[in-house]
Design an enzyme around this catalytic site. Structure first.
Site, mmCIF file in Angstrom:
data_model
loop_
_atom_site.group_PDB
_atom_site.id
_atom_site.type_symbol
_atom_site.label_atom_id
_atom_site.label_comp_id
_atom_site.label_asym_id
_atom_site.label_seq_id
_atom_site.Cartn_x
_atom_site.Cartn_y
_atom_site.Cartn_z
ATOM 1 N N ASP A 182 0.826 -1.220 0.000
ATOM 2 C CA ASP A 182 0.000 0.000 0.000
ATOM 3 C C ASP A 182 0.857 1.265 0.000
ATOM 4 O OD1 ASP A 182 1.001 -0.366 2.547
ATOM 5 O OD2 ASP A 182 -0.935 -0.398 3.556
ATOM 6 N N ASN B 180 -7.338 -0.014 14.178
ATOM 7 C CA ASN B 180 -8.760 -0.153 13.847
ATOM 8 C C ASN B 180 -9.027 -1.491 13.152
ATOM 9 O OD1 ASN B 180 -7.419 0.280 11.501
ATOM 10 N ND2 ASN B 180 -8.645 2.007 10.805
ATOM 11 N N HIS C 264 -7.379 -2.567 10.519
ATOM 12 C CA HIS C 264 -7.124 -2.579 9.071
ATOM 13 C C HIS C 264 -5.929 -3.462 8.720
ATOM 14 C CE1 HIS C 264 -4.214 1.183 8.892
ATOM 15 N NE2 HIS C 264 -3.595 0.120 9.328
ATOM 16 N N GLU D 236 -9.689 -0.396 5.116
ATOM 17 C CA GLU D 236 -10.226 0.214 6.320
ATOM 18 C C GLU D 236 -11.563 -0.429 6.714
ATOM 19 O OE1 GLU D 236 -7.689 1.645 7.396
ATOM 20 O OE2 GLU D 236 -7.911 3.798 7.208
HETATM 21 C C1 F6R Z 1 1.569 -0.343 6.194
HETATM 22 C C2 F6R Z 1 0.317 -1.109 6.357
HETATM 23 C C3 F6R Z 1 -0.491 -0.939 7.599
HETATM 24 C C4 F6R Z 1 0.284 -1.413 8.821
HETATM 25 C C5 F6R Z 1 -0.552 -1.280 10.109
HETATM 26 C C6 F6R Z 1 0.279 -1.582 11.343
HETATM 27 O O1 F6R Z 1 2.157 -0.626 4.942
HETATM 28 O O2 F6R Z 1 -0.068 -1.839 5.486
HETATM 29 O O3 F6R Z 1 -1.691 -1.641 7.477
HETATM 30 O O4 F6R Z 1 0.657 -2.748 8.652
HETATM 31 O O5 F6R Z 1 -1.079 0.002 10.236
HETATM 32 O O6 F6R Z 1 1.318 -0.663 11.448
HETATM 33 P P1 F6R Z 1 2.507 -0.862 12.474
HETATM 34 O O7 F6R Z 1 3.230 -2.081 12.069
HETATM 35 O O8 F6R Z 1 3.363 0.389 12.307
HETATM 36 O O9 F6R Z 1 1.893 -0.971 13.826
#
Ligand code: F6R
Length: 244
Positions: free
Chosen positions: A67, A136, A138, A143
């Site tokens: 992403d 959340n 995701h 989302e």
């Molecule tokens: C980032 C992504 C997000 C993260 C998620 C957790 O490329 O795809 O979905 O994996 O927000 O983020 P961290 O690992 O920083 O807690």
């Protein structure tokens, strides 16, 4: 879906790195799709180290960036692009034909999505997906409310994503939209690892593993994946019922 517990972040990351490295040994043309962020940081470092030290041929792997924040320059140190480029693509000296990242500055973002979907289809799908989980629930930028049958798409970011996302940037960022690989690709991936560490992820891990499967809590999709593996450290697993 399976769940694997580890004592700490180091052990969890070591396991994930070994799983990927061994899969590349078995299938040198492996298609790997990965998230950026804090969670997979150590895994990527250990993976790169292992591939180099053990001289595992990675000249035929394909890498796909999960992403990106829409509108961000790839040179922004908080962008996913920057993470992928500096942690994986450059250290492994991947050729341009070996990877695809979303261009979040493109005029036509739908075209970016189509490009990604075609790329994945041409590679016969993703072999291993390594993802994190947001506060959340995701995965990528899928989302809450995003359809489980989405291909790559552009999405309005959730308020939690916009505020938690500030941690990646050196100054306050206006975050609006994200571009992401959708859940159809996740469900079709041959193997999915969802990683989480630390007590702050305990609540979302409980919902992922024990809650209802619903688009309102995206990570619950893991329960639908036969080859889905949740990798957690003891802290992230602390709210799970004992039977896991
Ligand atoms: C980032 C992504 C997000 C993260 C998620 C957790 O490329 O795809 O979905 O994996 O927000 O983020 P961290 O690992 O920083 O807690």
């Amino acid at each position: 879906m399976k769940l694997k517990r580890f004592k700490n972040y180091q052990e969890l990351s070591g396991f994930a790195a070994s799983e990927i490295a061994n899969s590349i040994k078995d299938k040198p043309s492996l298609v790997l799709c990965m998230a950026s962020g804090e969670t997979p940081k150590l895994t990527v470092e250990l993976l790169v180290k292992k591939l180099k030290e053990e001289k595992i041929d990675h000249s035929r792997i394909t890498f796909i960036g999960l992403d990106e924040w829409v509108g961000l320059l790839p040179s922004n140190t908080g962008s996913c692009h920057y993470f992928f480029q500096h942690k994986l693509i450059a250290p492994l000296q991947l050729k341009a034909s070996q990877y695809l990242l979303f261009d979040a500055l493109a005029d036509d973002l739908n075209n970016e999505c189509e490009k990604m979907d075609t790329f994945i289809n041409d590679k016969d799908g993703i072999d291993i997906m390594l993802v994190g989980i947001g506060m959340n629930g995701h995965i990528g930028f899928n989302e809450p409310g995003a359809s489980f049958s989405n291909l790559s798409h552009v999405i309005e970011l959730d308020e939690i994503t916009k505020s938690v996302g500030q941690k990646y940037f050196t100054e306050k960022m206006e975050l609006g939209k994200g571009i992401t690989i959708g859940f159809k690709h996740l469900l079709n991936a041959k193997k999915v690892f969802l990683m989480a560490n630390g007590s702050k992820k305990a609540e979302v891990i409980k919902k992922t593993v024990e809650g209802p499967v619903t688009e309102n809590f995206p990570a619950s999709i893991m329960q639908r994946h036969e080859n889905g593996v949740i990798l957690v450290d003891d802290e992230a697993a602390s709210l799970l019922s004992k039977s896991h």
